[in-house]
Scaffold this motif. Structure first.
Motif, PDB file in Angstrom:
ATOM      1  N   ALA A 302      -2.331  -1.946  -9.093  1.00 50.88           N
ATOM      2  CA  ALA A 302      -3.520  -2.014  -8.250  1.00 50.88           C
ATOM      3  C   ALA A 302      -3.867  -0.631  -7.732  1.00 50.88           C
ATOM      4  O   ALA A 302      -2.987   0.218  -7.564  1.00 50.88           O
ATOM      5  CB  ALA A 302      -3.291  -2.977  -7.087  1.00 50.88           C
ATOM      6  N   LEU A 303      -5.141  -0.418  -7.488  1.00 50.28           N
ATOM      7  CA  LEU A 303      -5.570   0.849  -6.887  1.00 50.28           C
ATOM      8  C   LEU A 303      -5.327   0.776  -5.387  1.00 50.28           C
ATOM      9  O   LEU A 303      -6.096   0.178  -4.642  1.00 50.28           O
ATOM     10  CB  LEU A 303      -7.050   1.098  -7.181  1.00 50.28           C
ATOM     11  N   THR A 304      -4.248   1.382  -4.950  1.00 48.35           N
ATOM     12  CA  THR A 304      -3.897   1.377  -3.538  1.00 48.35           C
ATOM     13  C   THR A 304      -4.874   2.244  -2.753  1.00 48.35           C
ATOM     14  O   THR A 304      -5.566   3.104  -3.323  1.00 48.35           O
ATOM     15  CB  THR A 304      -2.474   1.928  -3.344  1.00 48.35           C
ATOM     16  N   PRO A 305      -4.954   2.057  -1.431  1.00 50.46           N
ATOM     17  CA  PRO A 305      -5.839   2.913  -0.631  1.00 50.46           C
ATOM     18  C   PRO A 305      -5.525   4.401  -0.803  1.00 50.46           C
ATOM     19  O   PRO A 305      -6.440   5.215  -0.839  1.00 50.46           O
ATOM     20  CB  PRO A 305      -5.570   2.445   0.802  1.00 50.46           C
ATOM     21  N   ARG A 306      -4.251   4.748  -0.913  1.00 58.91           N
ATOM     22  CA  ARG A 306      -3.899   6.161  -1.085  1.00 58.91           C
ATOM     23  C   ARG A 306      -4.388   6.674  -2.427  1.00 58.91           C
ATOM     24  O   ARG A 306      -4.926   7.784  -2.514  1.00 58.91           O
ATOM     25  CB  ARG A 306      -2.390   6.346  -0.980  1.00 58.91           C
ATOM     26  N   LEU A 307      -4.219   5.872  -3.481  1.00 60.70           N
ATOM     27  CA  LEU A 307      -4.686   6.301  -4.789  1.00 60.70           C
ATOM     28  C   LEU A 307      -6.199   6.413  -4.803  1.00 60.70           C
ATOM     29  O   LEU A 307      -6.765   7.366  -5.357  1.00 60.70           O
ATOM     30  CB  LEU A 307      -4.217   5.323  -5.867  1.00 60.70           C
ATOM     31  N   ARG A 308      -6.877   5.468  -4.180  1.00 58.10           N
ATOM     32  CA  ARG A 308      -8.340   5.521  -4.148  1.00 58.10           C
ATOM     33  C   ARG A 308      -8.826   6.747  -3.376  1.00 58.10           C
ATOM     34  O   ARG A 308      -9.834   7.353  -3.729  1.00 58.10           O
ATOM     35  CB  ARG A 308      -8.908   4.243  -3.540  1.00 58.10           C
ATOM     36  N   GLN A 309      -8.079   7.139  -2.334  1.00 62.86           N
ATOM     37  CA  GLN A 309      -8.448   8.355  -1.603  1.00 62.86           C
ATOM     38  C   GLN A 309      -8.294   9.580  -2.486  1.00 62.86           C
ATOM     39  O   GLN A 309      -9.136  10.484  -2.468  1.00 62.86           O
ATOM     40  CB  GLN A 309      -7.580   8.492  -0.354  1.00 62.86           C
TER      41      GLN A 309
END
Length: 378
Positions: A302-309
């Motif tokens: 999943a695209l975690t919030p950290r990765l999306r940032q």
């Protein structure tokens, strides 16, 4: 003890004085004349023109690099503390870094350090000898000299590029998790033994660090901590031989200052820049294109919030200061989508090797138009 002070001009946005050390060479020339000779440059020369310099230089040298691959490397360097270029030996990884250095710094610039690999890691025996051989390489005199020069106040406004060429994944993991660290503020520190953490030298922010990684001869993979900090660009199988560099006209005055200014590594600054261009609604709706999204689902990623940032910073840096896309100057949303997919692939390529055709992943970084649904989902 080694100490690399931050160049004054970097902290002050590139307009500070170059320091008293340089004063004698200017003699009694008026201050405004000094400023004009150092800082005045053609404002029409921006990032689009720097990309075009790279494309023209690649064609003149006979390099088989697509414009997309060149932009991928450029945006990765803007965004990440380190950039790793992976692929078989001879695929053109070192040549791509050299291409950027030639376009930005000029032909044969001493501000570019190419530190070639050797077999010491493989032939070393015992943990102590392995550490010693690798430590000596990454603290080589050439590397430390370049860091010291970059930190000198007289180097304000100058860019420096380091390329460690021909590493194995084990070497990369050891170096980027043991000998070099990135703190919460994004500063790179050398983890030198025997030196307290607060006294460990900070790598000057005007130094870009890259490494080329041979991945065909071994089964090693990159550590999660490495992937969290580095951009990873995968090369298609191929051979680049006998490159003949044909120098272009000297880089425009001020091009290095432009490069030091444009990187958006602060997430809040990057977000503001991106939302001014495509708007919050479009960004919130944006996700991976098919079949990259399908591969993520199959792999349970999943695209975690950290990765999306992290992806957001890369997407923001895929636009120049005027808001034009570097991948696609004419279509902002298509540019953002290409950048989004490319950065997800860079971050997750080692996790997706078994879930997605590797040619599709390298296609993201080389020629997204060859896989149209993957490059554009709109």
């Amino acid at each position: 003890m080694l100490h690399f002070p931050v160049p004054i001009g970097i902290v002050a946005g590139g307009v500070a004085s170059e320091g008293q050390r340089k004063a004698s060479q200017y003699g009694l020339r008026p201050p405004l004349l000094r400023l004009s000779s150092r800082d005045n440059w053609d404002a029409a020369c921006g990032e689009q023109e720097l990309i075009q310099r790279m494309v023209a230089l690649a064609r003149a040298a006979g390099l088989p690099f697509s414009r997309t691959l060149i932009v991928t490397c450029y945006v990765s360097l803007k965004t990440n503390p380190f950039v790793l270029l992976t692929g078989i030996e001879g695929a053109g990884k070192t040549e791509l870094v050299t291409l950027f250095a030639e376009a930005l710094l000029g032909h044969g610039s001493p501000q570019f350090a190419l530190i070639n690999g050797d077999s010491s890691w493989l032939t070393a025996t015992g943990d102590h000898h392995s550490f010693r051989s690798l430590f000596d390489r990454f603290t080589s005199l050439r590397f430390l000299e370049l860091l010291q020069e970059a930190a000198d106040p007289g180097s304000a406004g100058k860019s420096f590029i380091v390329c460690f060429s021909g590493l194995l994944p084990e070497e990369v993991n050891y170096y980027f998790t043991t000998l070099l660290s990135v703190d919460e503020e994004g500063r790179k520190r050398l983890q030198l033994p025997g030196i307290p953490e607060e006294d460990r030298p900070v790598v000057p922010p005007n130094v870009s660090i890259t490494a080329t990684v041979h991945t065909a001869e071994c089964a090693g993979v990159l550590h999660t901590d490495v992937l969290r900090q580095a951009g990873v660009i995968a090369f298609r199988a191929g051979r680049v031989n006998n490159v003949m560099w044909r120098p272009l006209a000297p880089p425009p005055v001020g091009l290095q200052r432009l490069w030091l200014r444009v990187g958006q590594r602060d997430p809040l600054v990057a977000r503001d820049h991106l939302l001014r261009i495509i708007g919050a609604t479009q960004w919130n709706r944006m996700g991976c294109s098919e079949p990259l999204a399908s591969a993520l689902r199959r792999a349970g990623i999943a695209l975690t919030p950290r990765l999306r940032q992290d992806v957001m910073r890369y997407v923001a840096n895929s636009f120049d200061e005027e808001g034009r896309g570097l991948f696609d100057p004419d279509d902002a949303l298509r540019n953002a989508q290409i950048a989004f997919d490319s950065q997800v692939a860079q971050r997750l390529i080692w996790h997706l090797r078994d879930a997605l055709d590797p040619h599709l992943l390298t296609g993201l970084m080389n020629d997204p138009d060859a896989s149209r649904p993957l490059a554009w989902a709109g």
